[in-house]
Design a protein around this motif. Structure first.
Motif, PDB file in Angstrom:
ATOM      1  N   ALA B 224     123.159  22.158  54.754  1.00 44.84           N
ATOM      2  CA  ALA B 224     122.638  22.154  53.379  1.00 44.84           C
ATOM      3  C   ALA B 224     123.054  23.402  52.611  1.00 44.84           C
ATOM      4  N   GLY B 225     124.313  23.795  52.745  1.00 40.59           N
ATOM      5  CA  GLY B 225     124.826  24.894  51.943  1.00 40.59           C
ATOM      6  C   GLY B 225     124.470  26.275  52.447  1.00 40.59           C
ATOM      7  N   ARG B 226     123.868  26.361  53.643  1.00 32.52           N
ATOM      8  CA  ARG B 226     123.533  27.680  54.205  1.00 32.52           C
ATOM      9  C   ARG B 226     124.169  27.836  55.577  1.00 32.52           C
ATOM     10  N   VAL B 227     124.503  29.084  55.902  1.00 30.65           N
ATOM     11  CA  VAL B 227     124.986  29.363  57.245  1.00 30.65           C
ATOM     12  C   VAL B 227     123.776  29.416  58.169  1.00 30.65           C
ATOM     13  N   VAL B 228     123.692  28.470  59.133  1.00 24.94           N
ATOM     14  CA  VAL B 228     122.539  28.450  60.028  1.00 24.94           C
ATOM     15  C   VAL B 228     122.911  28.894  61.437  1.00 24.94           C
ATOM     16  N   TYR B 229     124.210  29.074  61.668  1.00 23.56           N
ATOM     17  CA  TYR B 229     124.638  29.562  62.972  1.00 23.56           C
ATOM     18  C   TYR B 229     125.912  30.352  62.796  1.00 23.56           C
ATOM     19  N   ASP B 230     126.054  31.460  63.470  1.00 23.80           N
ATOM     20  CA  ASP B 230     127.292  32.228  63.408  1.00 23.80           C
ATOM     21  C   ASP B 230     127.420  32.973  64.727  1.00 23.80           C
ATOM     22  N   GLY B 231     128.313  32.519  65.575  1.00 26.65           N
ATOM     23  CA  GLY B 231     128.433  33.195  66.864  1.00 26.65           C
ATOM     24  C   GLY B 231     129.368  32.491  67.818  1.00 26.65           C
ATOM     25  N   SER B 232     129.029  32.569  69.080  1.00 26.57           N
ATOM     26  CA  SER B 232     129.889  32.031  70.128  1.00 26.57           C
ATOM     27  C   SER B 232     130.105  30.531  69.969  1.00 26.57           C
ATOM     28  N   PRO B 233     131.288  30.045  70.324  1.00 27.15           N
ATOM     29  CA  PRO B 233     131.530  28.593  70.277  1.00 27.15           C
ATOM     30  C   PRO B 233     130.807  27.834  71.392  1.00 27.15           C
ATOM     31  N   GLN B 234     130.221  28.566  72.335  1.00 23.45           N
ATOM     32  CA  GLN B 234     129.458  27.876  73.394  1.00 23.45           C
ATOM     33  C   GLN B 234     128.068  27.538  72.857  1.00 23.45           C
ATOM     34  N   LEU B 235     127.979  26.392  72.194  1.00 21.06           N
ATOM     35  CA  LEU B 235     126.726  26.049  71.528  1.00 21.06           C
ATOM     36  C   LEU B 235     125.728  25.439  72.508  1.00 21.06           C
ATOM     37  N   SER B 236     124.493  25.872  72.421  1.00 20.54           N
ATOM     38  CA  SER B 236     123.442  25.266  73.233  1.00 20.54           C
ATOM     39  C   SER B 236     122.896  24.053  72.475  1.00 20.54           C
ATOM     40  N   HIS B 237     122.057  23.250  73.153  1.00 15.45           N
ATOM     41  CA  HIS B 237     121.433  22.117  72.468  1.00 15.45           C
ATOM     42  C   HIS B 237     120.605  22.586  71.289  1.00 15.45           C
ATOM     43  N   HIS B 238     120.003  23.736  71.482  1.00 17.49           N
ATOM     44  CA  HIS B 238     119.197  24.297  70.404  1.00 17.49           C
ATOM     45  C   HIS B 238     120.065  24.614  69.191  1.00 17.49           C
ATOM     46  N   ASP B 239     121.254  25.219  69.443  1.00 25.16           N
ATOM     47  CA  ASP B 239     122.157  25.555  68.338  1.00 25.16           C
ATOM     48  C   ASP B 239     122.595  24.292  67.614  1.00 25.16           C
ATOM     49  N   LEU B 240     122.967  23.265  68.386  1.00 24.48           N
ATOM     50  CA  LEU B 240     123.418  22.010  67.771  1.00 24.48           C
ATOM     51  C   LEU B 240     122.315  21.409  66.923  1.00 24.48           C
ATOM     52  N   ASN B 241     121.101  21.533  67.418  1.00 26.85           N
ATOM     53  CA  ASN B 241     119.964  21.020  66.655  1.00 26.85           C
ATOM     54  C   ASN B 241     119.813  21.781  65.346  1.00 26.85           C
ATOM     55  N   GLU B 242     120.041  23.097  65.407  1.00 30.60           N
ATOM     56  CA  GLU B 242     119.981  23.908  64.187  1.00 30.60           C
ATOM     57  C   GLU B 242     121.006  23.422  63.167  1.00 30.60           C
ATOM     58  N   ILE B 243     122.219  23.129  63.677  1.00 30.51           N
ATOM     59  CA  ILE B 243     123.327  22.785  62.770  1.00 30.51           C
ATOM     60  C   ILE B 243     123.186  21.352  62.255  1.00 30.51           C
ATOM     61  N   TYR B 244     122.909  20.423  63.168  1.00 27.27           N
ATOM     62  CA  TYR B 244     122.927  19.009  62.776  1.00 27.27           C
ATOM     63  C   TYR B 244     121.543  18.425  62.551  1.00 27.27           C
ATOM     64  N   GLY B 245     120.535  19.108  63.043  1.00 27.56           N
ATOM     65  CA  GLY B 245     119.182  18.641  62.818  1.00 27.56           C
ATOM     66  C   GLY B 245     118.817  17.408  63.596  1.00 27.56           C
ATOM     67  N   ILE B 246     119.554  17.108  64.650  1.00 30.56           N
ATOM     68  CA  ILE B 246     119.161  15.993  65.513  1.00 30.56           C
ATOM     69  C   ILE B 246     119.286  16.442  66.968  1.00 30.56           C
ATOM     70  N   ARG B 247     118.339  16.022  67.768  1.00 31.36           N
ATOM     71  CA  ARG B 247     118.285  16.472  69.145  1.00 31.36           C
ATOM     72  C   ARG B 247     119.297  15.759  70.037  1.00 31.36           C
ATOM     73  N   GLU B 248     119.714  14.558  69.611  1.00 31.26           N
ATOM     74  CA  GLU B 248     120.499  13.714  70.520  1.00 31.26           C
ATOM     75  C   GLU B 248     121.982  14.083  70.585  1.00 31.26           C
ATOM     76  N   VAL B 249     122.416  15.057  69.754  1.00 31.12           N
ATOM     77  CA  VAL B 249     123.845  15.368  69.769  1.00 31.12           C
ATOM     78  C   VAL B 249     124.266  15.786  71.172  1.00 31.12           C
ATOM     79  N   GLN B 250     125.275  15.123  71.686  1.00 32.25           N
ATOM     80  CA  GLN B 250     125.743  15.416  73.028  1.00 32.25           C
ATOM     81  C   GLN B 250     127.017  16.247  72.971  1.00 32.25           C
ATOM     82  N   THR B 251     127.100  17.192  73.871  1.00 39.15           N
ATOM     83  CA  THR B 251     128.378  17.910  73.980  1.00 39.15           C
ATOM     84  C   THR B 251     129.140  17.314  75.139  1.00 39.15           C
ATOM     85  N   ALA B 252     130.427  17.297  75.040  1.00 43.42           N
ATOM     86  CA  ALA B 252     131.235  16.653  76.069  1.00 43.42           C
ATOM     87  C   ALA B 252     131.415  17.561  77.268  1.00 43.42           C
TER      88      ALA B 252
END
Ligand SMILES: Nc1ncnc2c1ncn2[C@@H]1O[C@H](COP(=O)(O)OP(=O)(O)OP(=O)(O)O)[C@@H](O)[C@H]1O
Ligand SMILES: [Mg+2]
Lengths: 261, 252
Positions: B224-252
């Motif tokens: 939504a127009g704001r930087v909500v994460y800035d850091g390592s590319p090793q994203l945790s589920h929590h980070d993905l949730n911050e960025i996409y706002g959904i818990r189900e995002v799976q990382t490969a």
């Protein structure tokens, strides 16, 4: 319930048909059209047509220069019109020109298209005298009216992301036009210009008859002098011009546009 | 070398589509911007090149000669000077389809030639040879004379990269460079970008956290127009949730 209704459409079509027939009959009455006129005219027809034959073949040599004049007139008018209509098209395109420029240009183009070339010729004859030069300017101006609008429309259709990608490399306005916009409008430009060339060739014969010189003038002149056999040769000359022009523009169209034609 | 500070853009209806985007880029970085559709990723990149006007905020770009250019509110020659130093890798389908592959590559250096020349004869033979060199880097030298419209999506994407390489910029921007590519082609593109980033930083937008994890040095998450994460590319589920706002995002 949708607006789709077969009976309503049938009614509307019947109403339109009735209006057209009524207008036609009203016009016929107003102009005093009577069957006798047709009978009389058709009766004289065969005699009149016969007076054009045999063609005065010996006059063919005199037609060479007028034919060339007509070809040069149509070609130079098309080229001049093309070169001028490109900047005019830019000025008429909403994604290129600001509104203060675009709106007056669009209005002027509309006005220009509403004025027939025969009227334009009258003005240019006053300025340049009788002859092909006045014809070139009237046809060129007529071409701008059409090509300027169509090019402006084509420019508005281009993919803005492609234009942006050229701008992003640090290109200036005219470089962006050259590399981002021009390639995208080239097919439309070629198609419209060739179509306009066909139009200009026909019109150059007509304008010739009313003062622009060339083969049209020979037709009008021969008719005026009641040299109908000579007029036949002049008409054949103009047919040759028109046919050749269509053949040439057809070939160019296939070469330039290939599969897109 | 690039400082993006507090970018704000409001669109019709008063919605803030950029709401204070801030980050900076250092040499050697390969930054992946993640965020859901409409988050403001493309707008951020467009603001950096001055293609989209912003309401407030600043984009400071340090040029080759250490000169500082404020792109966001620059105009005319100053803006073009900044753009020459920023190589934008557009999506391949935004190449000029009716020009040859080589001409599309040479557009990269349009900013260095005079407008008159570009209308008279365009580029010189030496520039054409250099452009072929850029095509070699993306392994498409043999495509130089092809009409761009006849290329596949993956090939067009590589031509778009060649154009940016030919520009010899000080920073690369790439908006969804692997969108609509199959996984193998996508990987190929990232393997082209990764070594580029060693010399010249790359900022790309992506929709695939697994790819940014493997290739990027840093991830910026925009929501939504704001930087909500800035850091390592090793994203945790929590980070993905911050960025996409959904818990189900799976990382490969
Ligand atoms: N000129 C504009 N007028 C109105 N709204 C705009 C304009 N430009 C962008 N937006 C809006 O700004 C928001 C962010 O757009 P942006 O293109 O940056 O999204 P994005 O993060 O790149 O999304 P995607 O992943 O789908 O490409 C979107 O909601 C878009 O509709
Ligand atoms: Mg986007």
């Amino acid at each position: 319930m949708t607006a789709y209704s077969a009976s309503r459409r049938l009614l509307r079509r019947a109403a339109i048909g009735a209006i057209v027939v009524t207008l036609f009959l009203a016009a016929a009455l107003r102009c005093d059209v009577r069957p006798e006129i047709f009978r009389q005219g058709l009766g004289q027809g065969p005699n009149f047509i016969a007076s054009f034959f045999p063609p005065l073949w010996s006059a063919a040599g005199e037609m060479v220069t007028p034919v060339l004049i007509t070809i040069v007139l149509a070609t130079s008018a098309t080229l001049l019109g093309l070169f001028l209509s490109f900047p005019v098209g830019l000025a008429a395109a909403s994604n290129v020109a600001p509104a203060w420029l675009r709106q007056p240009v669009r209005v002027l183009l509309g006005v220009e298209r509403a004025v027939p070339e025969t009227i334009l010729l009258l003005f240019f004859v006053v300025a340049f005298g009788l002859g092909p030069l006045a014809g070139v300017f009237s046809l060129a101006l007529g071409s701008i009216g059409m090509l300027g609008k169509l090019l402006g429309d084509a420019m508005e259709e281009v993919d803005p992301a492609v234009v942006d990608s050229v701008r992003a490399a640090g290109a200036t306005f005219w470089q962006t036009i050259r590399y981002g916009l021009l390639p995208q409008v080239l097919p439309a430009l070629a198609a419209h210009t060739l179509f306009r060339f066909d139009v200009n060739v026909r019109n150059s014969v007509v304008l010739g008859a009313i003062g622009a010189g060339g083969i049209g003038e020979e037709i009008a002149h021969s008719m005026g002098m009641i040299q109908y056999e000579r007029a036949t040769i002049a008409v054949l000359g103009s047919l040759l011009v028109i046919y050749t022009a269509e053949a040439v523009s057809g070939r160019l169209r296939r070469r330039l546009l290939g599969a897109e034609a | 070398m690039l400082d993006v500070h507090a970018l704000v853009k409001t669109v019709a209806g008063g919605r803030r589509v950029l709401d204070g985007v801030t980050f900076s880029v250092k040499p050697g970085e390969f930054i992946g911007i993640l965020g859901s559709s409409g988050a403001g990723k493309s707008l951020t990149l467009r603001a950096i090149t001055g293609l989209t006007e912003i309401d407030s905020g600043e984009v400071r770009f340090t040029g080759a000669d250490q000169s500082i250019c404020r792109v966001a509110h620059a105009k005319g020659a100053e803006l073009r000077a900044a753009r020459r130093q920023i190589g934008v890798i557009f999506q391949g389908l935004h190449l000029v389809k009716r020009l040859s592959v080589l001409e599309n590559v040479m557009i990269g250096r349009l900013g260095y030639i005079s407008p008159l020349r570009s209308w008279l004869y365009g580029f010189t033979d030496a520039e054409a040879r250099a452009a072929v060199g850029a095509l070699e880097q993306v392994e498409l030298a043999s495509f130089a004379d092809r009409l761009t419209a006849t290329l596949s999506g993956g090939e067009m994407q590589r031509v778009a990269i060649a154009r940016a390489i030919f520009q010899q910029p000080r920073l690369y921007l790439a908006d969804e460079p692997i969108a609509s590519l199959d996984p193998r082609n996508a990987e190929g593109i990232l393997k082209l970008l990764q070594p580029l980033a060693k010399d010249t930083p790359v900022i790309g937008t992506f929709h695939q956290p697994d790819f940014t994890r493997r290739f990027c040095t840093r991830v910026i998450g925009i929501r939504a127009g704001r930087v909500v994460y800035d850091g390592s590319p090793q994203l945790s589920h929590h980070d993905l949730n911050e960025i996409y706002g959904i818990r189900e995002v799976q990382t490969a």
